[in-house]
Design a protein around this motif. Structure first.
Motif, PDB file in Angstrom:
ATOM      1  N   ALA A 582      44.943  52.008  64.065  1.00 17.14           N
ATOM      2  CA  ALA A 582      44.812  51.033  62.974  1.00 17.14           C
ATOM      3  C   ALA A 582      45.085  51.741  61.659  1.00 17.14           C
ATOM      4  CB  ALA A 582      43.416  50.424  62.980  1.00 17.14           C
ATOM      5  N   ASN A 583      46.303  51.610  61.173  1.00 16.28           N
ATOM      6  CA  ASN A 583      46.683  52.262  59.928  1.00 16.28           C
ATOM      7  C   ASN A 583      46.087  51.567  58.707  1.00 16.28           C
ATOM      8  OD1 ASN A 583      48.287  54.184  61.269  1.00 16.28           O
ATOM      9  ND2 ASN A 583      49.979  52.718  61.410  1.00 16.28           N
ATOM     10  N   GLN A 584      45.843  50.278  58.819  1.00 14.88           N
ATOM     11  CA  GLN A 584      45.211  49.525  57.735  1.00 14.88           C
ATOM     12  C   GLN A 584      44.576  48.263  58.304  1.00 14.88           C
ATOM     13  OE1 GLN A 584      47.326  47.217  54.474  1.00 14.88           O
ATOM     14  NE2 GLN A 584      46.774  49.051  53.315  1.00 14.88           N
ATOM     15  N   TRP A 585      43.498  47.801  57.649  1.00 16.02           N
ATOM     16  CA  TRP A 585      42.820  46.561  58.032  1.00 16.02           C
ATOM     17  C   TRP A 585      42.861  45.592  56.855  1.00 16.02           C
ATOM     18  CZ3 TRP A 585      39.692  45.949  62.645  1.00 16.02           C
ATOM     19  CH2 TRP A 585      39.583  47.106  63.432  1.00 16.02           C
ATOM     20  N   ALA A 586      42.952  44.304  57.164  1.00 14.23           N
ATOM     21  CA  ALA A 586      42.771  43.245  56.168  1.00 14.23           C
ATOM     22  C   ALA A 586      41.782  42.250  56.763  1.00 14.23           C
ATOM     23  CB  ALA A 586      44.094  42.568  55.834  1.00 14.23           C
ATOM     24  N   PHE A 587      40.582  42.183  56.194  1.00 14.38           N
ATOM     25  CA  PHE A 587      39.501  41.383  56.774  1.00 14.38           C
ATOM     26  C   PHE A 587      39.462  39.978  56.172  1.00 14.38           C
ATOM     27  CE2 PHE A 587      38.060  45.801  57.111  1.00 14.38           C
ATOM     28  CZ  PHE A 587      37.766  45.863  58.465  1.00 14.38           C
ATOM     29  N   ALA A 594      40.325  39.912  61.546  1.00 16.47           N
ATOM     30  CA  ALA A 594      41.047  40.873  60.711  1.00 16.47           C
ATOM     31  C   ALA A 594      42.483  41.005  61.183  1.00 16.47           C
ATOM     32  CB  ALA A 594      40.356  42.232  60.753  1.00 16.47           C
ATOM     33  N   LEU A 595      43.313  41.455  60.288  1.00 12.27           N
ATOM     34  CA  LEU A 595      44.661  41.888  60.627  1.00 12.27           C
ATOM     35  C   LEU A 595      44.657  43.409  60.700  1.00 12.27           C
ATOM     36  CD1 LEU A 595      46.775  39.684  58.185  1.00 12.27           C
ATOM     37  CD2 LEU A 595      46.577  39.376  60.661  1.00 12.27           C
ATOM     38  N   VAL A 596      45.380  43.932  61.661  1.00 14.04           N
ATOM     39  CA  VAL A 596      45.442  45.375  61.844  1.00 14.04           C
ATOM     40  C   VAL A 596      46.902  45.823  61.842  1.00 14.04           C
ATOM     41  CG1 VAL A 596      44.891  47.322  63.346  1.00 14.04           C
ATOM     42  CG2 VAL A 596      43.319  45.377  63.190  1.00 14.04           C
ATOM     43  N   ALA A 597      47.224  46.787  60.986  1.00 13.96           N
ATOM     44  CA  ALA A 597      48.555  47.403  60.987  1.00 13.96           C
ATOM     45  C   ALA A 597      48.539  48.517  62.023  1.00 13.96           C
ATOM     46  CB  ALA A 597      48.888  47.961  59.606  1.00 13.96           C
ATOM     47  N   TYR A 605      46.231  40.485  65.340  1.00 14.70           N
ATOM     48  CA  TYR A 605      45.284  39.522  64.786  1.00 14.70           C
ATOM     49  C   TYR A 605      44.051  39.660  65.646  1.00 14.70           C
ATOM     50  CZ  TYR A 605      43.574  35.123  62.776  1.00 14.70           C
ATOM     51  OH  TYR A 605      42.845  34.161  62.110  1.00 14.70           O
ATOM     52  N   TYR A 606      42.974  40.169  65.072  1.00 16.07           N
ATOM     53  CA  TYR A 606      41.877  40.760  65.840  1.00 16.07           C
ATOM     54  C   TYR A 606      40.571  40.007  65.630  1.00 16.07           C
ATOM     55  CZ  TYR A 606      39.477  44.748  68.042  1.00 16.07           C
ATOM     56  OH  TYR A 606      38.765  45.569  68.883  1.00 16.07           O
ATOM     57  N   ASP A 607      39.891  39.726  66.743  1.00 19.02           N
ATOM     58  CA  ASP A 607      38.557  39.136  66.724  1.00 19.02           C
ATOM     59  C   ASP A 607      37.552  40.292  66.725  1.00 19.02           C
ATOM     60  OD1 ASP A 607      36.021  38.090  67.506  1.00 19.02           O
ATOM     61  OD2 ASP A 607      37.005  36.316  68.330  1.00 19.02           O
ATOM     62  N   ILE A 608      36.867  40.476  65.590  1.00 18.98           N
ATOM     63  CA  ILE A 608      36.003  41.644  65.454  1.00 18.98           C
ATOM     64  C   ILE A 608      34.778  41.543  66.360  1.00 18.98           C
ATOM     65  CG2 ILE A 608      34.508  42.883  63.840  1.00 18.98           C
ATOM     66  CD1 ILE A 608      36.562  42.349  61.699  1.00 18.98           C
ATOM     67  N   GLU A 609      34.169  40.368  66.435  1.00 19.23           N
ATOM     68  CA  GLU A 609      32.960  40.235  67.231  1.00 19.23           C
ATOM     69  C   GLU A 609      33.247  40.412  68.728  1.00 19.23           C
ATOM     70  OE1 GLU A 609      30.842  36.588  66.685  1.00 19.23           O
ATOM     71  OE2 GLU A 609      28.947  37.528  67.247  1.00 19.23           O
ATOM     72  N   ALA A 610      34.367  39.847  69.188  1.00 19.42           N
ATOM     73  CA  ALA A 610      34.725  39.976  70.600  1.00 19.42           C
ATOM     74  C   ALA A 610      35.442  41.292  70.899  1.00 19.42           C
ATOM     75  CB  ALA A 610      35.615  38.807  71.018  1.00 19.42           C
ATOM     76  N   ARG A 611      35.880  41.967  69.840  1.00 21.87           N
ATOM     77  CA  ARG A 611      36.606  43.232  69.984  1.00 21.87           C
ATOM     78  C   ARG A 611      37.841  43.073  70.869  1.00 21.87           C
ATOM     79  NH1 ARG A 611      31.643  47.709  70.348  1.00 21.87           N
ATOM     80  NH2 ARG A 611      30.687  47.109  68.370  1.00 21.87           N
ATOM     81  N   ARG A 612      38.655  42.107  70.544  1.00 23.00           N
ATOM     82  CA  ARG A 612      39.884  41.882  71.307  1.00 23.00           C
ATOM     83  C   ARG A 612      40.925  41.252  70.394  1.00 23.00           C
ATOM     84  NH1 ARG A 612      40.733  36.594  72.423  1.00 23.00           N
ATOM     85  NH2 ARG A 612      38.967  35.157  72.158  1.00 23.00           N
ATOM     86  N   ASP A 613      42.192  41.334  70.838  1.00 25.05           N
ATOM     87  CA  ASP A 613      43.282  40.691  70.101  1.00 25.05           C
ATOM     88  C   ASP A 613      43.247  39.191  70.312  1.00 25.05           C
ATOM     89  OD1 ASP A 613      44.313  43.086  69.143  1.00 25.05           O
ATOM     90  OD2 ASP A 613      45.590  43.375  70.902  1.00 25.05           O
ATOM     91  N   ILE A 614      43.441  38.453  69.227  1.00 27.90           N
ATOM     92  CA  ILE A 614      43.691  37.023  69.336  1.00 27.90           C
ATOM     93  C   ILE A 614      45.189  36.807  69.564  1.00 27.90           C
ATOM     94  CG2 ILE A 614      43.550  34.804  68.136  1.00 27.90           C
ATOM     95  CD1 ILE A 614      41.269  36.068  66.452  1.00 27.90           C
ATOM     96  N   PHE A 635      48.464  32.664  57.110  1.00 26.04           N
ATOM     97  CA  PHE A 635      49.625  33.547  57.244  1.00 26.04           C
ATOM     98  C   PHE A 635      49.212  35.012  57.079  1.00 26.04           C
ATOM     99  CE2 PHE A 635      51.286  29.456  55.914  1.00 26.04           C
ATOM    100  CZ  PHE A 635      52.362  29.288  56.764  1.00 26.04           C
ATOM    101  N   ALA A 636      50.043  35.859  57.629  1.00 26.52           N
ATOM    102  CA  ALA A 636      49.853  37.304  57.503  1.00 26.52           C
ATOM    103  C   ALA A 636      51.117  37.907  56.907  1.00 26.52           C
ATOM    104  CB  ALA A 636      49.578  37.928  58.868  1.00 26.52           C
ATOM    105  N   ALA A 637      50.934  38.939  56.115  1.00 22.53           N
ATOM    106  CA  ALA A 637      52.058  39.733  55.609  1.00 22.53           C
ATOM    107  C   ALA A 637      51.923  41.140  56.163  1.00 22.53           C
ATOM    108  CB  ALA A 637      52.065  39.751  54.082  1.00 22.53           C
TER     109      ALA A 637
END
Length: 884
Positions: A582-587, A594-597, A605-614, A635-637
């Motif tokens: 994870a080079n960068q997070w956007a919560f 969160a978004l994870v680079a 596109y990450y579900d923090i509570e479930a700890r898995r990718d959406i 949207f995500a950039a």
């Protein structure tokens, strides 16, 4: 009364010491002047290292290294040599006078004091090295940067080596890289920093490419992947994961086979080497176009040796024929006769097999040939002409190597200090004195191939003179103590506390303490704590533990290199990582998603509570380094090493827009408050404002330097742009520069703007955070405490700041407090690359480089009375998430 007496005694003692020091200083200065006049030219000037001494004017080192014994002139080897006239050598002029010898003696009798108090060198850390490299890259054309590689001597500087001693290493490096070159000219490494401890080469100078450099890195045991933005910018510019290596290690390793052969790209068979050099040895021997010298007692070969000279495309090609020692037992002689042994070159001077009726039987040999630039290269082969890394001890030996084996490269350089060593032929004399030992036709061939000393010694002298001229161009000199082999021996010596501390970038006292606190380090290198030493081999084996225990960074793994550029000058993506990264997070504001680079080219596109990718947003062709979430969350950039910025529809997971006008890593992206425009920043020095719907450009700002981070004022007034040299505020409407905060102590690595747009917080590679009130010239607050670079920052107002660092900690700061650090979270096991305050004001969330996200409560610290709390209480793995 006792107090008064003690004070008087102390004053007297102090005065006496000052007087003694005053008397000693002229003696030391006089001694240093004598040594500078008569010894320095061979023992330090321009890096000369005769006698393995290149510090003769450093009086304290002469004592420390036992060349001088205080109060004992007769026990001081240096003085004895001066006194008996053997140093300087008898033919050197001018000679020390009797008064000068007496001055040296008087200085030693006075305790050999130093001329000046020794000053500890100003440390040069990894951040300084990468800063020097980045500054150097900025002076070069963008297309030339991918060819640049660097060597560092910073750790030797930190260990206290003088510039004369460091010059020996520079000379050795210059000689070696040119000795590994197929280029036609001598081109020496270029110093790029004030202390001349960082040296640049261009791969093209030596006809190297990315394959060559990666082969070097396969052997490199000290490869630590620096997490700073400066190092990232250097990797992007050079297209190399690890463009900087230690110069002493390189000299000691690339001068030895097999790396020596591989960098020179030499084939596995001597016949193929000769084809490369346009030498047909068999035909030359048949046509008598060679000159041979045969003799006993070469000093390397245990028995007799034959040298043979050919002309080559680059000038000269010498090869040797070395022989096993004949057995003294005569039982195995044919038919019980007394036939000479074919391993005796005097009895059988013709050959090798296939070129004479009675050929000699050699056991192998060495090839010495001129490179296009005039320096020499070396090759060891067995009797079948197959390449050898080391010569067999039964045939040849090198007393300077630990196992006494002759090693291709370093042993040859150590022996052939002047190039081809003049050797007088003994075979021709043997023939002349024993005319009946050979048939007439054999004798004629022997005379043709062994033309005699009048011819062969002139050939050797001419070759040696040409070699000396070329060596001088590298900055080294032809002497008995050759630079490359000398540096190799110094590198291979035992590692003591000072050496080890310098190599890991710590003061000796701190390094000793860190060893004591680590069971793993104490087990392997604990002897360093008590004044002992460890072998270089043990140090190398332990370096992985050192990197982990001291948090130096991730170890470079040569087997994880990615695809190379089309011209094979570097990696297509030197920043690419495999597995979860994870080079960068956007919560999201509520901290649930969160978004994870990711370093694997995707946006998660990450579900923090479930700890898995959406969802996994796939489309970038290189590692992703920047992400941002639109204000409405739809949207995500993202920004990537593939030089593009992209917009993604989070509902469908598809790319909806792309901006491709950057030419390097897009390291920062942010949505404008209206969500319809995006700002992206690149390591090419540009910031672009473009339409999030169709990717069409708005405005563009240039020449800002590598953009490492940016943040947009939530009110839509400005964008704060972080670069290595400054924090720049640009007008969000048209890109005009509004303000610039420069003269920063270290490159900026993270930036944030408060929700009310009044405060800016920026962190740097040194672990410092500056907090400005918009409109002020200077920071209102400076926060220090991180032990590594700041990788993420969030600011809620002018008081509360949240930072994540490469030191694996998340820190909460009360900028207005006398002791601003309120809490430290140490649950992360990797660099913290994302941090955010949640909207309810009582919680934050952080994410690290291994894709671990941790939400935690901050209300106990925000509402705490006054005294800061250095450590958080034990936090459960799961805590309730904030709700909007």
């Amino acid at each position: 009364m006792r107090t008064a007496l003690f004070a008087a005694f102390a004053l007297f003692g102090s005065t006496a010491c000052v007087g003694a020091a005053d008397d000693a200083k002229p003696l030391a200065q006089r001694a240093a002047a004598v040594l500078k006049t008569h010894c320095y030219r061979c023992h330090g000037q321009d890096g000369s290292v005769e006698g393995a001494v290149n510090y003769v004017t450093d009086l304290s080192k002469l004592v420390a290294r036992k060349k001088v014994v205080p109060n004992d002139p007769k026990g001081s080897r240096l003085f004895r040599r001066v006194d008996d006239g053997t140093m300087p050598p008898p033919d050197e002029r001018p000679r020390p006078s009797a008064a000068e010898v007496a001055a040296l003696k008087k200085w030693i009798e006075a305790g050999a004091p130093a001329a000046e108090s020794p000053h500890a060198p100003t440390p040069i850390g990894p951040a300084d090295v990468y800063a020097a490299v980045l500054a150097d890259l900025d002076t070069l054309d963008r297309r030339a940067r991918r060819f640049q590689r660097y060597f560092t001597l910073a750790h030797l500087h930190n260990a206290g080596l003088s510039d004369e001693e460091l010059q020996t290493y520079r000379n050795a490096l210059a000689k070696l890289v040119n000795s590994l070159s197929w280029g036609s000219k001598i081109v020496n490494p270029v110093a790029v920093d004030a202390a001349r401890t960082v040296l640049r080469i261009d791969l093209r100078w030596y006809v190297w490419d990315a394959t060559t450099w990666n082969r070097v890195l396969q052997e490199y045991p000290y490869g630590v992947l620096d997490q700073s933005v400066t190092a990232r910018a250097v990797a992007v510019g050079t297209a190399a994961k690890l463009p900087v290596v230690r110069a002493d290690w390189f000299v000691a390793t690339a001068a030895r086979a097999p790396l020596y052969y591989d960098v020179l790209q030499l084939p596995g068979n001597l016949a193929d080497l000769e084809k490369l050099l346009r030498v047909d040895s068999a035909e030359n021997i048949k046509q008598e176009r060679v000159a041979r010298v045969g003799f006993n007692g070469s000093g390397v070969s245990r028995f007799n040796r034959v040298l043979e000279r050919h002309d080559s495309a680059q000038g000269m090609y010498w090869r040797t024929y070395d022989f096993d020692e004949p057995q003294a037992n005569l039982v195995d002689r044919a038919n019980g006769g007394l036939l000479p042994d074919r391993r005796n070159a005097f009895a059988f001077p013709l050959g090798p097999a296939g070129l004479a009726d009675n050929p000699f039987q050699h056991a192998g040999g060495e090839a010495i040939f001129a490179l296009p630039n005039g320096l020499h290269a070396f090759y060891l082969a067995n009797a079948a002409n197959a390449r050898l890394d080391k010569g067999p001890l039964a045939v040849v030996s090198d007393p300077k190597r630990p196992d006494r084996a002759v090693e291709a490269g370093v042993s040859c350089m150590s022996c052939h200090t002047s190039g081809i060593l003049p050797k007088a032929d003994q075979v021709r004399d043997h023939l002349d004195k024993n005319p009946k030992a050979f048939k007439r036709d054999e004798a004629d061939v022997v005379r043709a191939l062994y033309p005699g000393n009048d011819i062969t010694l002139k050939l050797m002298e001419a070759d040696a003179n040409r070699y000396a001229e070329v060596v001088a161009k590298t900055g080294a000199r032809v002497s008995r103590f050759e630079a490359v082999s000398t540096v190799t021996q110094k590198y291979e010596a035992e590692v003591d506390l000072l050496t080890g501390a310098s190599e890991v970038g710590l003061p000796p006292a701190e390094f000793r303490d860190r060893i004591s606190r680590s069971d793993a380090l104490a087990k392997h290198i604990g002897s360093l704590r008590t004044g002992g030493a460890v072998t270089r081999q043990i140090w190398v084996q332990t370096f992985a533990d050192l990197a982990r225990e001291l948090q130096l960074g991730g170890l470079y793994q040569a087997n994880l290199n990615g695809p190379t550029l089309k011209d094979n000058t570097g990696e297509l993506d030197p920043l690419e990582a495999r597995g979860d990264s994870a080079n960068q997070w956007a919560f999201a504001p509520d901290g649930r998603r969160a978004l994870v680079a990711s370093g694997d080219r995707s946006v998660r596109y990450y579900d923090i509570e479930a700890r898995r990718d959406i969802k996994r947003l796939v489309g970038h062709t290189a590692s992703v380094w920047a992400v941002a979430l639109s204000p409405d969350g739809r949207f995500a950039a993202s920004g990537s090493m593939d030089a593009t910025a992209r917009i993604w529809d989070l509902k469908t997971g598809l790319e909806s827009a792309r901006f491709g006008d950057h030419t390097s890593l897009v390291g920062a992206v942010a949505f404008a408050p209206n969500g319809r425009w995006v700002v992206s920043g690149s390591f090419d020095g540009s910031v672009a404002y473009w339409n999030a719907v169709n990717g069409q450009p708005g405005w563009r700002a240039e020449k800002l330097g590598p953009v490492t981070a940016l943040a947009i004022d939530p009110q839509g007034t400005f964008v704060a742009v972080a670069t290595p040299n400054a924090l720049v505020l640009l007008n969000l409407t048209d890109g005009r520069e509004l303000r610039r905060y420069g003269k920063l102590a270290a490159p900026l690595s993270a930036v944030a703007v408060s929700p009310n747009g009044k405060w800016i917080a920026a962190g740097n590679d040194l672990g410092t955070v500056h907090v400005w009130l918009v409109g002020d010239e200077k920071p209102r607050f400076t926060l220090t405490g991180h032990e590594g670079g700041v990788r993420s920052v969030a600011v809620r107002d002018g008081r509360w700041v949240l930072t994540g660092g490469a030191d694996r900690t998340l820190r909460l700061w009360d900028a207005t407090a006398a002791k601003p650090e309120r809490a430290v979270l140490r649950k992360h096991a990797a660099a913290v690359t994302g941090a955010a305050f949640l909207v309810n004001g009582t919680q934050t969330v952080s994410g690290d480089d291994t894709l671990l996200a941790l939400p935690w409560k901050i209300d106990p610290f925000i509402n705490a009375p006054t005294e800061p709390q250095k450590e958080l209480p034990k936090v459960p793995d799961r805590i309730p998430y904030a709700r909007p």
